[in-house]
Design a protein around this motif. Sequence first.
Motif, PDB file in Angstrom:
ATOM      1  N   GLY A 179      16.958  27.810 -27.713  1.00  0.00           N
ATOM      2  CA  GLY A 179      16.442  28.053 -26.366  1.00  0.00           C
ATOM      3  C   GLY A 179      17.150  29.150 -25.612  1.00  0.00           C
ATOM      4  N   THR A 180      18.228  29.706 -26.185  1.00  0.00           N
ATOM      5  CA  THR A 180      18.978  30.762 -25.484  1.00  0.00           C
ATOM      6  C   THR A 180      18.564  32.153 -25.939  1.00  0.00           C
ATOM      7  OG1 THR A 180      20.785  30.836 -27.105  1.00  0.00           O
ATOM      8  CG2 THR A 180      20.935  29.189 -25.336  1.00  0.00           C
ATOM      9  N   GLY A 181      17.965  32.236 -27.120  1.00  0.00           N
ATOM     10  CA  GLY A 181      17.610  33.541 -27.657  1.00  0.00           C
ATOM     11  C   GLY A 181      18.782  34.252 -28.318  1.00  0.00           C
ATOM     12  N   GLY A 182      19.965  33.649 -28.274  1.00  0.00           N
ATOM     13  CA  GLY A 182      21.134  34.278 -28.880  1.00  0.00           C
ATOM     14  C   GLY A 182      21.398  33.768 -30.279  1.00  0.00           C
ATOM     15  N   LYS A 183      22.464  34.284 -30.859  1.00  0.00           N
ATOM     16  CA  LYS A 183      22.880  33.892 -32.199  1.00  0.00           C
ATOM     17  C   LYS A 183      24.366  33.529 -32.189  1.00  0.00           C
ATOM     18  CE  LYS A 183      19.852  36.202 -35.541  1.00  0.00           C
ATOM     19  NZ  LYS A 183      19.868  37.124 -36.710  1.00  0.00           N
ATOM     20  N   GLY A 184      24.722  32.641 -33.094  1.00  0.00           N
ATOM     21  CA  GLY A 184      26.127  32.320 -33.291  1.00  0.00           C
ATOM     22  C   GLY A 184      26.690  33.118 -34.457  1.00  0.00           C
ATOM     23  N   ALA A 205      25.270  26.180 -39.959  1.00  0.00           N
ATOM     24  CA  ALA A 205      24.040  26.701 -39.349  1.00  0.00           C
ATOM     25  C   ALA A 205      23.430  25.677 -38.402  1.00  0.00           C
ATOM     26  CB  ALA A 205      23.050  27.074 -40.447  1.00  0.00           C
ATOM     27  N   HIS A 206      23.428  24.403 -38.808  1.00  0.00           N
ATOM     28  CA  HIS A 206      22.868  23.357 -37.943  1.00  0.00           C
ATOM     29  C   HIS A 206      23.696  23.203 -36.669  1.00  0.00           C
ATOM     30  CE1 HIS A 206      20.628  21.225 -41.485  1.00  0.00           C
ATOM     31  NE2 HIS A 206      20.119  22.399 -41.173  1.00  0.00           N
ATOM     32  N   ALA A 207      25.035  23.273 -36.807  1.00  0.00           N
ATOM     33  CA  ALA A 207      25.896  23.141 -35.626  1.00  0.00           C
ATOM     34  C   ALA A 207      25.645  24.272 -34.632  1.00  0.00           C
ATOM     35  CB  ALA A 207      27.363  23.125 -36.049  1.00  0.00           C
ATOM     36  N   ILE A 208      25.443  25.480 -35.148  1.00  0.00           N
ATOM     37  CA  ILE A 208      25.174  26.627 -34.273  1.00  0.00           C
ATOM     38  C   ILE A 208      23.786  26.513 -33.658  1.00  0.00           C
ATOM     39  CG2 ILE A 208      24.812  29.123 -34.262  1.00  0.00           C
ATOM     40  CD1 ILE A 208      27.017  29.302 -36.416  1.00  0.00           C
ATOM     41  N   ASP A 209      22.824  26.055 -34.461  1.00  0.00           N
ATOM     42  CA  ASP A 209      21.452  25.900 -33.974  1.00  0.00           C
ATOM     43  C   ASP A 209      21.410  24.972 -32.754  1.00  0.00           C
ATOM     44  OD1 ASP A 209      18.684  26.096 -33.863  1.00  0.00           O
ATOM     45  OD2 ASP A 209      18.374  24.464 -35.284  1.00  0.00           O
ATOM     46  N   ASP A 210      22.233  23.900 -32.786  1.00  0.00           N
ATOM     47  CA  ASP A 210      22.263  22.976 -31.651  1.00  0.00           C
ATOM     48  C   ASP A 210      22.731  23.650 -30.368  1.00  0.00           C
ATOM     49  OD1 ASP A 210      21.415  20.938 -33.302  1.00  0.00           O
ATOM     50  OD2 ASP A 210      23.429  20.175 -33.704  1.00  0.00           O
ATOM     51  N   VAL A 211      23.522  24.708 -30.526  1.00  0.00           N
ATOM     52  CA  VAL A 211      24.071  25.397 -29.351  1.00  0.00           C
ATOM     53  C   VAL A 211      23.149  26.511 -28.861  1.00  0.00           C
ATOM     54  CG1 VAL A 211      25.974  26.857 -28.549  1.00  0.00           C
ATOM     55  CG2 VAL A 211      26.455  24.859 -29.974  1.00  0.00           C
ATOM     56  N   VAL A 212      22.547  27.284 -29.781  1.00  0.00           N
ATOM     57  CA  VAL A 212      21.808  28.487 -29.375  1.00  0.00           C
ATOM     58  C   VAL A 212      20.322  28.245 -29.160  1.00  0.00           C
ATOM     59  CG1 VAL A 212      23.472  29.919 -30.615  1.00  0.00           C
ATOM     60  CG2 VAL A 212      21.356  29.225 -31.765  1.00  0.00           C
TER      61      VAL A 212
END
Length: 560
Positions: free
Chosen positions: A461-466, A452-459
């Motif tokens: 500010g984008t409004g999307g989800k991993g 979850a933390h790894a995905i949070d770093d990517v998404v």
Amino acid sequence: MREQGTSRTASAPAGTRHADEGRLANDDQLMQVLHDSADAIQLIDGSRFVVCNKATARILGYPDADRILLSHPADLSPPEQPDGHSSFEKAEEMLATARAEGFHRFEWILRRADGVDFPVEVSLTPVLLRGRALQYCVWRDITTRKQAEERMGHLARAIEQSPSMVMITDRDGCITYTNPKFEHVTGYSCAEAVGLNPRILKSGETRPEQYQQLWSTILSGREWRGEFHNRRKDGTLYWEVAAITPLLDARGAVSHFLSVKEDITAYKQAQMDMRQLELDLRHSQKLEAVGQLAAGIAHEINTPAQFVGDSISFVREAHEDLERLIEAYRRAVTVLEETGAAPDLVTEIRDIEQAADLEFLLTNVPTSLDRAVDGVERISSIVRAMKEFAHPDQREQGPANLNRALRTTLTVARNEYKYVADVETDLGELPPVMCHIGDLNQVFLNLIVNAAHAIDDVVTGTGGKGRIRIRTRREDDNARIDISDTGSGIPEAIRHRIYEPFFTTKPVGRGSGQGLAIARSIVVDRHGGSLTYLTSSEGTTFTIRLPVSGKAARTTRGEQ
């Protein structure tokens, strides 16, 4: 060999000795050189001393040279030389060699007047003096040199037999010597290492700043001490502690460096084991405390949730009865309207219906009650998951349903991922696995939270989800669990350190660096399984393999 106690000087009258010396003393220049020399100098006629200077008497401890004249070299020596040959025979051999070769230098053992033996270096040179063939003989006391050589020999043997690694390098950093212990630890023999740079031992684990500090220190003539994490010839890593001392030449300039090293790999491993033990203990204590807290919270939540659930059920049933009663009342009102009876009462009832929006209530109250029941059921499922997740683990392994454990962990961890990732599960059929399920719950939680933390770093500010994907399968005698994320992957520069205790790239308060270290310890050390990963810029997949029959059973099969 000559017999002990027989003196070869007794056969020559004293007058003859002085006559010989008198004939030779006519060469004043030669005699002046002989008597003034600090070296012991003699002239030998055949195999007898016919001239001896004062230094000769002094070195042997005699008051004057009379005791020495016309003596044979063996008379002034122990019966045997160190090589086991008799002094008489050895002296004859050396004199003959000098006559044949024109010059001869050798080492000899003399005996002083007090009976103490000492070594000398002897130089023999044939000379022709007043028509007589003599040998010019010089003794130099080499006791100090021999003692130094002996000490150096002891030192060399000590270095060769030292339990420490010893390495000598020149000022340019090239190896000039290594002892056997160096080969034992590093795998490089002295013949292989000489001429090479110690960088052959570099593993990349030691910071460049440390090497800079090392060279700055030793080039200034000071000793440096520190630790290295080096690589052996076979590629394995080891730890060493080193003391590097500059060696100075005759001018006081640094010419070489002496490195004395100790292999501290076992000590470091023991330190890591102690740290891991402390980590496990703290983790166990933390889990126990969290478990007790979670169990208490679950109990406290469960009781009012039951009250709410029972009350909602009651209201739901009562509402059904009220609906039937209201329907009957409405029919009665209709009859009153049709007959014209009690018009005021009918008007009042219609006004109350309109004010209460009776149709809306009859339509939406059942739906609200259904949602309330569903919410209470969800609270109950979370409570059950918390109680199951926090249940204290047993000392012995027991059969467990890993798919159920994963679903429970997803419920507990939902708040970590619900805003950043959707979860997909593909849970295949797994047999009960012998394990410590409480420990594995912690492993699953750590990996899901990390995902979850790894995905949070990517998404962010984008409004999307991993996406987090969990897949289970049976693989031969193992249960396999894959936990994947769509983060940005693990940077190559830190991949070799991700299982290192307390190492983390997360900001303070978000990660302690213990999650993966604990996970690996639980899976590999406690369960005999494996924890591996594949990573790229599109995400990471951690794969857990656990022996279905448990660690003990696998070990037993391996020993058969």
